[in-house]
Motif scaffolding. Structure first.
Motif, short mmCIF file in Angstrom:
data_model
loop_
_atom_site.label_atom_id
_atom_site.label_comp_id
_atom_site.label_asym_id
_atom_site.label_seq_id
_atom_site.Cartn_x
_atom_site.Cartn_y
_atom_site.Cartn_z
N GLY A 107 41.64 40.77 26.94
CA GLY A 107 40.53 39.92 27.37
C GLY A 107 40.56 39.75 28.87
O GLY A 107 41.19 40.54 29.59
N ALA A 108 39.92 38.68 29.34
CA ALA A 108 39.75 38.46 30.78
C ALA A 108 41.09 38.46 31.53
O ALA A 108 41.20 39.03 32.61
N GLU A 109 42.10 37.81 30.94
CA GLU A 109 43.37 37.68 31.66
C GLU A 109 44.02 39.05 31.89
O GLU A 109 44.44 39.38 33.00
N ALA A 110 44.08 39.86 30.83
CA ALA A 110 44.71 41.17 30.95
C ALA A 110 43.89 42.07 31.87
O ALA A 110 44.45 42.84 32.67
N LEU A 111 42.57 41.97 31.78
CA LEU A 111 41.72 42.78 32.67
C LEU A 111 41.94 42.38 34.12
O LEU A 111 42.04 43.23 35.01
N GLY A 112 42.05 41.08 34.36
CA GLY A 112 42.31 40.58 35.71
C GLY A 112 43.63 41.11 36.24
O GLY A 112 43.74 41.47 37.42
N ASP A 113 44.63 41.19 35.37
CA ASP A 113 45.93 41.72 35.77
C ASP A 113 45.82 43.21 36.15
O ASP A 113 46.38 43.65 37.15
N ALA A 114 45.05 43.96 35.38
CA ALA A 114 44.87 45.39 35.67
C ALA A 114 44.15 45.56 37.01
O ALA A 114 44.52 46.42 37.83
N VAL A 115 43.13 44.72 37.24
CA VAL A 115 42.38 44.81 38.49
C VAL A 115 43.28 44.45 39.68
O VAL A 115 43.23 45.09 40.73
N ALA A 116 44.14 43.45 39.49
CA ALA A 116 45.06 43.06 40.56
C ALA A 116 46.00 44.20 40.89
O ALA A 116 46.30 44.46 42.06
N GLN A 117 46.47 44.91 39.87
CA GLN A 117 47.34 46.07 40.13
C GLN A 117 46.58 47.14 40.91
O GLN A 117 47.10 47.78 41.82
N TYR A 118 45.31 47.34 40.55
CA TYR A 118 44.47 48.32 41.26
C TYR A 118 44.36 47.95 42.74
O TYR A 118 44.40 48.82 43.61
N HIS A 119 44.21 46.67 43.02
CA HIS A 119 44.05 46.25 44.41
C HIS A 119 45.29 46.53 45.25
O HIS A 119 45.22 46.55 46.47
#
Ligand code: IPE
Ligand code: IPE
Ligand code: MG
Length: 258
Positions: free
Chosen positions: A225-237
């Protein structure tokens, strides 16, 4: 000023920091169910809820396109009952969500071979694509009966057919070849996520993955959900995409040196 890409527009003219296009291998439904002593079908059903949460959350992170792997060309090898459960989810997801997605400006595209799908599923995906074709706020691509190798073979066949018809002008280029892929016209893939801890592509987006970033997460897909997606996006950054070139002024190393 409005910046247009194949799928989206950014009203302020300044695209937000990516990833604009995230592709997800939604893996781990079976293990999620087995760990709870439930039938695998329950895992797939919960997986649809996770997909809804993820599509809902994506725009919050500046994501304008999601491509999700729903059924691979190799998934036909599973027992008939599970294949039928997975087909049923398309009926359930599109049946319950198409009107809402349409209202929310989501355009739906199905990647993969249409031939080979049960007739009613093919009709459902045709309808989903046709009903949302005019939307451009968000692009949701569902890879279904999709295999990266099959897609590349189909693109090669499309080019061979063009040559046979005398329609191919000039030598084959990467751009011309990519027009035969089912992802043609969509934005480039920035980030590929795989859930469940497995670290392989399993025949997903072989061509499109060339310069994508990869994030592997231990979470099982039904828990996504949102939390895991946010974590993936943070890794991308935290990644520094160089595409084989050099851009010292913007690279992390240069920034760190000041
Ligand atoms: C992903 O979950 C869904 C599809 C492949 C369609 P799995 O069914 O592969 O779940 P695991 O990997 O067995 O846990
Ligand atoms: C990839 O997962 C396919 C989808 C998520 C739809 P699989 O579970 O089928 O892949 P493998 O068998 O673990 O490589
Ligand atoms: Mg799996």
């Amino acid at each position: 000023m409005t910046v247009q890409t194949a799928a989206t527009s950014f009203e302020d003219g300044q695209p937000p920091q990516g990833p604009h296009h995230v592709a997800i291998i939604m893996d781990g439904n079976g293990r999620w169910a087995e760990r709870r002593g439930l039938p695998r079908a329950m895992g797939h059903r919960e997986g649809v809820q996770a997909l809804k949460r993820t599509v809902q959350a994506a725009p919050r992170f500046g994501i304008r396109c999601l491509t999700v792997f729903g059924f691979s060309t190799e998934n036909w090898q599973r027992p008939a009952e599970e294949v039928s459960d997975l087909m049923g989810l398309v009926r359930a997801y599109v049946g319950s969500d198409l009107d809402r997605l349409k209202k929310e400006g989501v355009r739906i595209r199905i990647l993969g071979r249409r031939a080979g799908l049960p007739t009613d599923i093919a009709a459902i995906v045709d309808k989903a694509e046709a009903n949302t074709a005019g939307n451009d706020r968000f692009l949701l691509q569902v890879a279904f009966n999709y295999g990266g190798r099959a897609d590349i073979v189909d693109a090669a066949q499309a080019w061979a057919d063009k040559v046979a018809r005398g329609e191919a002008a000039g030598p084959l280029t990467e751009e011309a070849f990519a027009l035969g892929l089912s992802s043609a016209g969509g934005p480039p893939v920035d980030l590929i996520v795989r859930t469940s801890g497995e670290q392989r592509l399993s025949n997903f987006l072989l061509w499109e993955a060339a310069y994508a970033e990869f994030v592997f997460q231990d979470v099982l897909w039904p828990d996504y959900g949102a939390e895991a997606l946010g974590d993936a996006v943070a890794q991308y950054h935290n990644r520094d995409r160089r595409f084989g070139g050099r851009h010292p002024a913007s690279s992390k190393a240069a920034r760190a040196k000041g």
